[in-house]
Structures are given as structure tokens and as C-alpha cells.
Motif scaffolding. Structure first.
Motif, PDB file in Angstrom:
ATOM      1  N   LEU A 167       0.852  -1.183   0.000  1.00 26.45           N
ATOM      2  CA  LEU A 167       0.000   0.000   0.000  1.00 26.45           C
ATOM      3  C   LEU A 167       0.893   1.239   0.000  1.00 26.45           C
ATOM      4  O   LEU A 167       1.756   1.393   0.861  1.00 26.45           O
ATOM      5  CB  LEU A 167      -0.898  -0.002   1.238  1.00 26.45           C
ATOM      6  N   ASP A 168       0.678   2.108  -0.960  1.00 29.06           N
ATOM      7  CA  ASP A 168       1.494   3.322  -1.061  1.00 29.06           C
ATOM      8  C   ASP A 168       0.935   4.349  -0.078  1.00 29.06           C
ATOM      9  O   ASP A 168       0.146   5.226  -0.440  1.00 29.06           O
ATOM     10  CB  ASP A 168       1.473   3.857  -2.489  1.00 29.06           C
ATOM     11  N   GLY A 169       1.362   4.238   1.152  1.00 27.61           N
ATOM     12  CA  GLY A 169       0.870   5.115   2.204  1.00 27.61           C
ATOM     13  C   GLY A 169       1.436   6.510   2.177  1.00 27.61           C
ATOM     14  O   GLY A 169       1.107   7.324   3.039  1.00 27.61           O
ATOM     15  N   THR A 170       2.268   6.803   1.185  1.00 24.79           N
ATOM     16  CA  THR A 170       2.869   8.133   1.068  1.00 24.79           C
ATOM     17  C   THR A 170       2.535   8.828  -0.246  1.00 24.79           C
ATOM     18  O   THR A 170       2.926   9.981  -0.443  1.00 24.79           O
ATOM     19  CB  THR A 170       4.404   8.044   1.175  1.00 24.79           C
ATOM     20  N   ALA A 171       1.818   8.138  -1.152  1.00 21.82           N
ATOM     21  CA  ALA A 171       1.560   8.687  -2.494  1.00 21.82           C
ATOM     22  C   ALA A 171       2.871   9.144  -3.138  1.00 21.82           C
ATOM     23  O   ALA A 171       2.998  10.264  -3.628  1.00 21.82           O
ATOM     24  CB  ALA A 171       0.549   9.828  -2.444  1.00 21.82           C
ATOM     25  N   GLY A 172       3.859   8.229  -3.143  1.00 28.01           N
ATOM     26  CA  GLY A 172       5.191   8.623  -3.578  1.00 28.01           C
ATOM     27  C   GLY A 172       5.764   9.576  -2.546  1.00 28.01           C
ATOM     28  O   GLY A 172       5.699   9.319  -1.349  1.00 28.01           O
ATOM     29  N   LEU A 173       6.319  10.679  -2.993  1.00 28.77           N
ATOM     30  CA  LEU A 173       6.777  11.731  -2.071  1.00 28.77           C
ATOM     31  C   LEU A 173       5.688  12.785  -1.962  1.00 28.77           C
ATOM     32  O   LEU A 173       5.826  13.900  -2.456  1.00 28.77           O
ATOM     33  CB  LEU A 173       8.091  12.349  -2.554  1.00 28.77           C
ATOM     34  N   TRP A 174       4.549  12.398  -1.364  1.00 32.37           N
ATOM     35  CA  TRP A 174       3.419  13.291  -1.105  1.00 32.37           C
ATOM     36  C   TRP A 174       2.688  13.737  -2.379  1.00 32.37           C
ATOM     37  O   TRP A 174       1.949  14.717  -2.339  1.00 32.37           O
ATOM     38  CB  TRP A 174       3.848  14.566  -0.367  1.00 32.37           C
ATOM     39  N   TYR A 175       2.869  13.066  -3.507  1.00 32.91           N
ATOM     40  CA  TYR A 175       2.404  13.669  -4.754  1.00 32.91           C
ATOM     41  C   TYR A 175       1.345  12.912  -5.539  1.00 32.91           C
ATOM     42  O   TYR A 175       0.594  13.521  -6.299  1.00 32.91           O
ATOM     43  CB  TYR A 175       3.576  13.967  -5.694  1.00 32.91           C
ATOM     44  N   CYS A 176       1.247  11.593  -5.436  1.00 35.25           N
ATOM     45  CA  CYS A 176       0.404  10.840  -6.367  1.00 35.25           C
ATOM     46  C   CYS A 176      -1.068  10.900  -5.936  1.00 35.25           C
ATOM     47  O   CYS A 176      -1.688   9.886  -5.596  1.00 35.25           O
ATOM     48  CB  CYS A 176       0.887   9.402  -6.482  1.00 35.25           C
ATOM     49  N   ASN A 177      -1.621  12.093  -5.967  1.00 34.20           N
ATOM     50  CA  ASN A 177      -2.963  12.322  -5.434  1.00 34.20           C
ATOM     51  C   ASN A 177      -4.033  11.540  -6.170  1.00 34.20           C
ATOM     52  O   ASN A 177      -5.004  11.078  -5.566  1.00 34.20           O
ATOM     53  CB  ASN A 177      -3.281  13.825  -5.473  1.00 34.20           C
ATOM     54  N   ALA A 178      -3.905  11.397  -7.486  1.00 35.35           N
ATOM     55  CA  ALA A 178      -4.914  10.698  -8.283  1.00 35.35           C
ATOM     56  C   ALA A 178      -4.699   9.195  -8.320  1.00 35.35           C
ATOM     57  O   ALA A 178      -5.495   8.475  -8.925  1.00 35.35           O
ATOM     58  CB  ALA A 178      -4.925  11.250  -9.703  1.00 35.35           C
TER      59      ALA A 178
END
Length: 423
Positions: free
Chosen positions: A45-56
Motif C-alpha cells: 500500500l502506497d501510504g505516502t503517495a510517492g513523495l506526497w504527490y500521487c494524489n490521483a
């Protein structure tokens, strides 16, 4: 089965102790939705959305297709001087229309650090064109993170990120993180007539993930207005739905002189950042001849990157993802608060957008200063990726995450904390 990729790498990893990771890395091979996969096919599970960025979320073919179409038509070109291209124009118009700033202009960069440097240089040059060249000081906050370019490093408030680089950009100073009076005192001591701008993240990110205390942002914005100091909101992390709204500042009713952005504008699919510049700051450059802004990255206004941003904004708008962040804010915060009584936990922070942090207890950190990194690895071993900070781990999942997946994230954190406590 180990998740680590064991080979001698030639890739120098940012912020890494390369002696520790040079022959053992965690290799992400593919991604889909809120999940990423290592080379062995194990999912996390990408609990960070990459470095705070993968909002979509990952794997959005709409963005991929938009970029491919654009590359077939006009792959790349610059926007220096009088040169332009349709996607860059469309993106600037769209962002200007979304921004809570009067008569907004958009200066495009390739990331958050470039955006901060752009805004800082522009703030100083604005005062030169107002006949006030002595207004050079830039104020920011303790624990602030404003990227790692020259100006961003200089105005950042994380001391470890400044150590060893020698003298940095002069005329910069930090004030207390959430104390508006500290800003007022600094202004009185330095003199408002020597200060160009004050930079503030709406929610402080890499410096520990600190939401603002109630009334703080409104108070500092008012102080800046009283003293005619430019107020710059660094919304690189907070923008495009992360704390609700398009630029993050709407939550507090702020109307900054400039807003820096990046990350969520493309959901990280291609590198893009920029500065929303209010009409007041833009005026001497746009309305008075002979005042070019002699600054700009090669890839400013890159047409294929702009196409990615436009497609991403379509998704965020159509699926109402900024509003979804508002709806998921409470479940995430309540889940993290359920860890507050764990013996390894010192503090839980969150409740402002789809962001949160779990800080380790002082005795745990005293026994092992690297405990946050150890916790991050323990959580990853349980199939969830979180972001290690100096004393805490941070979470910022894609805005598409489900509540059941938030439950999975919290459970992995709980088990990781158990391991840190017993191990």
C-alpha cells in the motif's frame, strides 16, 4: 522472501547514506491504484503517495494517453521570450482561474525547489522595482522545508539540511513555528522596511508534519499585510486536494501574494511546479517596460508535462478528489489516534487533510536515534509504505484510498510499533 534488491548501484539516492544502501535497495517495479509492487511481485500500500504527490493514484491511463498524444504533436519546446505552446497556455489559464489570488499569473518550473527559488528571487526583485532594494530579508519558520535548491536550503528550518554547505544565501531568518508573535518580534527587530517576504507551509511537511495551530496562518497573513511584507504560501505538499481545495490555502481563507506548487499538479506523473503570482507582484514585470525577470528553467512550460497536468486536473475535478480528502481526513486521523496509547508513541499529528504523522516516544528515540527508519522498514515488511522523518513516520496516501485500506495502514503501523518496542 526479501523485498530488497541486492546489487551494487551507480544511482546516488537523495538523502541516503550510500554506504548503507549502495548494494541493497528497495526496488519498486510497477504500480496501480494505491498499490506499488517490488521486483518479486509483492504488493505494498502506497501510504505516502510517492513523495506526497500521487494524489490521483497510480496507473491513470488518461494521463498517459494525454502525454502520448502531445508527444506525437509537439513533444518539447521552450517558452522563453515570446515563444509559447498551447498546453502551457491552457494550463496557465486553468491554474490562474483556480487560484485564490487576484489577477493571477503563473510561472512554471519543474518542481517545488525551483518554485521556491523562483518566488524568493521574484520577491526581492519586486522590491527593487518598487525603489526599495534594501528589502532583501526573507523570513520563514523553524522546522520548515522549502526544498534543497540554493534559496530553499537557505530559508529552510531543518538544520541538518543546511549543515556542511558553508555560507548560504544571506538575509534569511527563521521564526518560531506556530507563534505569530515571534514573526512580529522579528519584523520589529529587523525592520519591516528591510524585509521582502515571509514563507510558510500551510501544513509543515518534511519538518515533522505539523498542522497549523488554530488562527496561526490567519494571524501571520494579517501581520504581513500590516507591514507590507509579501506573504508566500509554500503549497508544494498541500496543494491539489491534499488538505482540501486546489492550493491548500483556501481552507483558511488566505489570499497570499504568491503560492508555490508542484507534486499534486501532475500527481507526480511528470515533473512540474510553479508559482502563482498575484497581480500586485506581477504588475511591474507585466505592465512596465524594461523589467524582464531574468530567471527560468529550461523546461518551463514543457508541452508534454503541461498535458499531463491538464489530464490530472480533469481527474481531480471529475472525481471530486479534493472533497474526498476532506471526507477521509477524519477516518485517517482517528485511525492514527488509536495508536496514541502505544508505549512506543510520543505524539500523533493530523486532522488537517489527508496527512498524518506518528512520532516515537522520547525514550525510544533516545535508545535508538534511527528508530523512525527502523519503524518504516518494519511497516514495509507488513506491506505498507510510510515516510520516515527525523522522529516520526508520516502518511499521505493517494486521495483515491479506501477506508478499508486506511485500516490496513493503521494495522501495519501498530504491528511495526510492536516490533520496534520488542526488538
Amino acid at each position: 522472501m526479501s523485498s530488497l534488491h541486492q546489487r551494487e548501484t551507480s544511482l546516488w539516492h537523495p538523502f541516503a547514506d550510500m554506504s548503507a544502501v549502495r548494494d541493497e535497495q528497495f526496488c519498486v517495479a510497477r504500480a496501480e491504484g494505491v498499490w506499488v509492487y517490488d521486483q518479486q511481485g509483492r504488493r505494498y500500500l502506497d501510504g505516502t503517495a510517492g513523495l506526497w504527490y500521487c494524489n490521483a493514484g497510480h496507473g491513470r491511463t488518461e494521463i498517459v494517453d494525454a502525454v502520448a498524444r502531445q508527444m506525437r504533436e509537439l513533444d518539447t519546446y521552450f517558452v522563453f521570450n515570446d515563444v509559447t505552446n498551447p498546453p502551457a497556455e491552457q494550463l496557465a489559464d486553468r491554474l490562474a482561474g483556480l487560484a485564490p489570488v487576484d489577477d493571477a499569473k503563473i510561472f512554471l518550473t519543474t518542481g517545488g525547489g525551483e518554485s521556491v527559488d523562483t518566488a524568493a528571487k521574484l520577491a526581492r526583485l519586486y522590491w527593487v522595482h518598487q525603489g526599495r532594494p534594501e528589502r532583501t530579508h526573507i523570513l520563514s519558520r523553524g522546522n520548515a522545508y522549502h526544498g534543497t535548491n540554493g534559496m530553499g536550503t537557505s530559508i529552510g528550518g531543518i538544520e541538518a539540511n543546511q549543515a556542511g554547505f558553508g555560507r548560504l544565501v544571506p538575509d534569511t531568518e527563521r521564526v518560531d513555528r506556530d507563534d505569530a508573535e515571534s514573526l512580529r518580534e522579528a519584523i520589529e527587530r529587523i525592520g519591516a522596511d528591510r524585509i521582502a517576504a515571509f514563507f510558510a507551509e500551510p501544513v509543515m511537511g518534511a519538518g515533522g508534519l505539523y498542522p497549523p495551530k488554530p488562527g496561526y496562518l490567519e494571524a501571520v497573513a494579517k501581520i504581513c499585510a500590516e507591514h507590507d511584507i509579501l506573504f508566500v504560501a509554500d503549497s508544494v505538499i498541500c496543494g491539489f486536494g491534499r488538505v482540501g481545495g486546489w492550493f491548500g490555502v483556501e481552507r483558511w481563507g488566505l489570499r497570499p501574494d504568491m503560492i508555490t506548487f508542484a507534486k499534486g499538479v501532475t500527481s507526480g506523473y511528470l515533473p512540474l511546479g510553479g508559482v502563482v503570482v498575484g497581480g500586485r507582484v506581477a504588475e511591474p514585470f507585466w505592465r512596465q517596460p524594461g523589467h524582464p525577470f531574468r530567471h527560468g528553467p529550461t523546461y518551463s512550460g514543457h508541452p508534454s508535462v503541461a498535458a499531463a497536468a491538464l489530464a490530472n486536473l480533469d481527474i481531480l475535478e471529475r472525481e471530486e478528489l479534493p472533497a474526498r480528502a476532506d471526507a477521509l481526513e477524519r477516518p485517517l486521523h482517528e485511525g492514527l489516534l488509536s495508536l496514541a496509547d502505544h508505549p512506543a508513541v510520543g505524539e500523533v499529528r493530523g486532522g488537517t487533510g489527508l496527512l498524518g504523522a506518528v512520532e516515537l516516544a522520547p525514550d525510544v528515540l533516545a535508545a535508538d536515534p534511527g528508530a523512525a527508519a527502523r519503524l518504516q522498514r518494519a511497516v514495509r515488511d507488513r506491506g505498507v509504505i510510510v515516510r520516515p522523518l527525523a522522529k516520526a513516520v508520516a502518511v499521505s496516501p493517494p486521495l483515491t484510498v479506501a477506508e478499508s485500506e486506511i485500516d490496513l495502514l493503521v494495522q501495519a503501523l501498530r504491528e511495526g510499533l510492536d516490533e520496534v518496542t520488542t526488538g
